[in-house]
Design a protein around this motif. Structure first.
Motif, PDB file in Angstrom:
ATOM      1  N   ASP A   8       5.246  14.389 -17.634  1.00 43.40           N
ATOM      2  CA  ASP A   8       6.500  13.860 -17.100  1.00 43.40           C
ATOM      3  C   ASP A   8       6.500  13.906 -15.574  1.00 43.40           C
ATOM      4  OD1 ASP A   8       7.475  13.334 -19.609  1.00 43.40           O
ATOM      5  OD2 ASP A   8       8.661  15.170 -19.745  1.00 43.40           O
ATOM      6  N   MET A   9       5.920  14.974 -15.023  1.00 37.03           N
ATOM      7  CA  MET A   9       5.847  15.114 -13.567  1.00 37.03           C
ATOM      8  C   MET A   9       4.956  14.034 -12.964  1.00 37.03           C
ATOM      9  SD  MET A   9       7.065  16.824 -11.100  1.00 37.03           S
ATOM     10  CE  MET A   9       7.400  18.542 -11.299  1.00 37.03           C
ATOM     11  N   ASP A  10       3.842  13.724 -13.616  1.00 31.52           N
ATOM     12  CA  ASP A  10       2.955  12.660 -13.138  1.00 31.52           C
ATOM     13  C   ASP A  10       3.671  11.321 -13.142  1.00 31.52           C
ATOM     14  OD1 ASP A  10       0.850  14.427 -12.796  1.00 31.52           O
ATOM     15  OD2 ASP A  10      -0.047  13.994 -14.747  1.00 31.52           O
ATOM     16  N   GLU A  11       4.386  11.030 -14.222  1.00 30.39           N
ATOM     17  CA  GLU A  11       5.118   9.760 -14.308  1.00 30.39           C
ATOM     18  C   GLU A  11       6.149   9.649 -13.203  1.00 30.39           C
ATOM     19  OE1 GLU A  11       6.834   9.030 -18.109  1.00 30.39           O
ATOM     20  OE2 GLU A  11       4.912   9.036 -19.142  1.00 30.39           O
ATOM     21  N   ALA A  12       6.882  10.732 -12.962  1.00 29.12           N
ATOM     22  CA  ALA A  12       7.892  10.729 -11.903  1.00 29.12           C
ATOM     23  C   ALA A  12       7.248  10.523 -10.534  1.00 29.12           C
ATOM     24  CB  ALA A  12       8.687  12.038 -11.928  1.00 29.12           C
ATOM     25  N   ALA A  13       6.126  11.175 -10.283  1.00 29.71           N
ATOM     26  CA  ALA A  13       5.436  11.040  -8.994  1.00 29.71           C
ATOM     27  C   ALA A  13       4.903   9.626  -8.794  1.00 29.71           C
ATOM     28  CB  ALA A  13       4.303  12.054  -8.903  1.00 29.71           C
ATOM     29  N   ILE A  14       4.351   9.047  -9.842  1.00 31.26           N
ATOM     30  CA  ILE A  14       3.825   7.677  -9.747  1.00 31.26           C
ATOM     31  C   ILE A  14       4.960   6.689  -9.501  1.00 31.26           C
ATOM     32  CG2 ILE A  14       2.720   5.822 -11.056  1.00 31.26           C
ATOM     33  CD1 ILE A  14       0.988   8.078 -12.366  1.00 31.26           C
ATOM     34  N   ILE A  18       5.322   4.423  -6.105  1.00 32.49           N
ATOM     35  CA  ILE A  18       5.439   2.954  -6.146  1.00 32.49           C
ATOM     36  C   ILE A  18       6.709   2.514  -5.442  1.00 32.49           C
ATOM     37  CG2 ILE A  18       5.845   0.988  -7.694  1.00 32.49           C
ATOM     38  CD1 ILE A  18       3.920   2.401  -9.690  1.00 32.49           C
ATOM     39  N   HIS A  19       7.809   3.197  -5.727  1.00 30.71           N
ATOM     40  CA  HIS A  19       9.107   2.836  -5.151  1.00 30.71           C
ATOM     41  C   HIS A  19       9.079   2.962  -3.623  1.00 30.71           C
ATOM     42  CE1 HIS A  19      13.368   2.049  -5.601  1.00 30.71           C
ATOM     43  NE2 HIS A  19      13.606   3.002  -4.704  1.00 30.71           N
ATOM     44  N   VAL A  20       8.625   4.096  -3.123  1.00 31.47           N
ATOM     45  CA  VAL A  20       8.611   4.328  -1.678  1.00 31.47           C
ATOM     46  C   VAL A  20       7.647   3.372  -0.979  1.00 31.47           C
ATOM     47  CG1 VAL A  20       7.989   6.010   0.117  1.00 31.47           C
ATOM     48  CG2 VAL A  20       9.381   6.709  -1.838  1.00 31.47           C
ATOM     49  N   THR A  21       6.478   3.148  -1.560  1.00 30.11           N
ATOM     50  CA  THR A  21       5.507   2.229  -0.966  1.00 30.11           C
ATOM     51  C   THR A  21       6.068   0.812  -0.895  1.00 30.11           C
ATOM     52  OG1 THR A  21       3.675   3.573  -1.778  1.00 30.11           O
ATOM     53  CG2 THR A  21       3.164   1.299  -1.166  1.00 30.11           C
ATOM     54  N   ALA A  22       6.727   0.378  -1.955  1.00 25.81           N
ATOM     55  CA  ALA A  22       7.314  -0.967  -1.981  1.00 25.81           C
ATOM     56  C   ALA A  22       8.412  -1.105  -0.934  1.00 25.81           C
ATOM     57  CB  ALA A  22       7.856  -1.277  -3.378  1.00 25.81           C
ATOM     58  N   VAL A  23       9.271  -0.108  -0.817  1.00 24.37           N
ATOM     59  CA  VAL A  23      10.362  -0.166   0.151  1.00 24.37           C
ATOM     60  C   VAL A  23       9.820  -0.147   1.585  1.00 24.37           C
ATOM     61  CG1 VAL A  23      12.361   1.101   1.053  1.00 24.37           C
ATOM     62  CG2 VAL A  23      12.095   0.788  -1.411  1.00 24.37           C
ATOM     63  N   VAL A  24       8.846   0.702   1.846  1.00 24.49           N
ATOM     64  CA  VAL A  24       8.258   0.767   3.183  1.00 24.49           C
ATOM     65  C   VAL A  24       7.588  -0.562   3.541  1.00 24.49           C
ATOM     66  CG1 VAL A  24       6.403   1.843   4.547  1.00 24.49           C
ATOM     67  CG2 VAL A  24       8.003   3.263   3.255  1.00 24.49           C
ATOM     68  N   ASN A  25       6.883  -1.153   2.584  1.00 24.94           N
ATOM     69  CA  ASN A  25       6.237  -2.447   2.816  1.00 24.94           C
ATOM     70  C   ASN A  25       7.268  -3.519   3.128  1.00 24.94           C
ATOM     71  OD1 ASN A  25       5.316  -5.223   1.515  1.00 24.94           O
ATOM     72  ND2 ASN A  25       3.492  -4.140   2.236  1.00 24.94           N
ATOM     73  N   ARG A  26       8.329  -3.557   2.367  1.00 25.77           N
ATOM     74  CA  ARG A  26       9.351  -4.597   2.548  1.00 25.77           C
ATOM     75  C   ARG A  26      10.093  -4.421   3.870  1.00 25.77           C
ATOM     76  NH1 ARG A  26      11.684  -8.510   3.481  1.00 25.77           N
ATOM     77  NH2 ARG A  26      13.190  -9.606   2.213  1.00 25.77           N
ATOM     78  N   TYR A  79      13.390   2.142 -13.530  1.00 28.51           N
ATOM     79  CA  TYR A  79      12.629   3.033 -14.406  1.00 28.51           C
ATOM     80  C   TYR A  79      13.056   4.484 -14.179  1.00 28.51           C
ATOM     81  CZ  TYR A  79       8.845   5.926 -16.166  1.00 28.51           C
ATOM     82  OH  TYR A  79       8.137   6.907 -16.810  1.00 28.51           O
ATOM     83  N   MET A  80      13.158   4.889 -12.903  1.00 28.17           N
ATOM     84  CA  MET A  80      13.544   6.277 -12.614  1.00 28.17           C
ATOM     85  C   MET A  80      14.965   6.566 -13.076  1.00 28.17           C
ATOM     86  SD  MET A  80      11.706   7.168  -8.957  1.00 28.17           S
ATOM     87  CE  MET A  80      12.291   5.737  -8.063  1.00 28.17           C
ATOM     88  N   ILE A  81      15.870   5.601 -12.900  1.00 23.60           N
ATOM     89  CA  ILE A  81      17.246   5.786 -13.370  1.00 23.60           C
ATOM     90  C   ILE A  81      17.266   5.965 -14.884  1.00 23.60           C
ATOM     91  CG2 ILE A  81      19.470   4.624 -13.683  1.00 23.60           C
ATOM     92  CD1 ILE A  81      18.986   3.338 -10.899  1.00 23.60           C
ATOM     93  N   GLN A  82      16.553   5.116 -15.587  1.00 19.20           N
ATOM     94  CA  GLN A  82      16.523   5.192 -17.051  1.00 19.20           C
ATOM     95  C   GLN A  82      15.789   6.442 -17.538  1.00 19.20           C
ATOM     96  OE1 GLN A  82      18.030   3.292 -19.307  1.00 19.20           O
ATOM     97  NE2 GLN A  82      17.164   4.487 -20.969  1.00 19.20           N
ATOM     98  N   ARG A  83      14.639   6.715 -16.972  1.00 25.65           N
ATOM     99  CA  ARG A  83      13.794   7.829 -17.424  1.00 25.65           C
ATOM    100  C   ARG A  83      14.478   9.171 -17.244  1.00 25.65           C
ATOM    101  NH1 ARG A  83      10.791  10.423 -20.229  1.00 25.65           N
ATOM    102  NH2 ARG A  83       8.659  10.981 -19.746  1.00 25.65           N
ATOM    103  N   HIS A  84      15.239   9.313 -16.147  1.00 27.27           N
ATOM    104  CA  HIS A  84      15.889  10.580 -15.844  1.00 27.27           C
ATOM    105  C   HIS A  84      17.380  10.554 -16.183  1.00 27.27           C
ATOM    106  CE1 HIS A  84      12.174  11.895 -14.069  1.00 27.27           C
ATOM    107  NE2 HIS A  84      12.166  10.830 -13.293  1.00 27.27           N
ATOM    108  N   ASP A  85      17.809   9.484 -16.863  1.00 27.71           N
ATOM    109  CA  ASP A  85      19.194   9.328 -17.312  1.00 27.71           C
ATOM    110  C   ASP A  85      20.183   9.571 -16.172  1.00 27.71           C
ATOM    111  OD1 ASP A  85      21.175   8.702 -19.119  1.00 27.71           O
ATOM    112  OD2 ASP A  85      21.373  10.757 -19.853  1.00 27.71           O
TER     113      ASP A  85
END
Length: 105
Positions: A8-14, A18-26, A79-85
């Motif tokens: 679960d920790m790996d999924e959250a980190a990935i 992805i989220h931070v990299t996408a936002v920084v790129n944009r 995904y993070m909103i759904q996964r972590h409710d």
């Protein structure tokens, strides 16, 4: 729940990476366009046709990066909103920034 050998920790980190990299790129791309590219285009040294061609070339390369980054940020965020409710956070004023992210998405 463990999938494909990831904790679960790996999924959250990935998802967060992805989220931070996408936002920084944009945001970085938009900042570069507004602070570097547009002022360069306003200079009168080169003919207007040359400046327009350069702007279109740069924009043509960045537009797909921006679109992909926007989709990745949205999908990883949802995904993070759904996964972590985290849906209940939208009812709390202290999480106002989540509304801003959805509106800006």
């Amino acid at each position: 729940m463990q999938r494909a050998g990831l904790s679960d920790m790996d999924e959250a980190a990935i998802a967060r990476a992805i989220h931070v990299t996408a936002v920084v790129n944009r945001i970085g791309g938009a900042a570069m366009a507004n602070t570097v590219l547009l002022p360069l285009m306003r200079r009168k040294g080169a003919p207007a046709e040359t400046r327009l061609a350069l702007l279109e070339a740069v924009e043509g390369r960045f537009v797909w990066q921006a679109r992909i980054a926007t989709v990745l940020a949205a999908l990883s965020g949802l995904y993070m909103i759904q996964r972590h409710d985290l849906w209940t956070c939208f009812a709390s004023p202290e999480f106002w920034w989540m509304h801003v992210m959805l509106a800006a998405g």
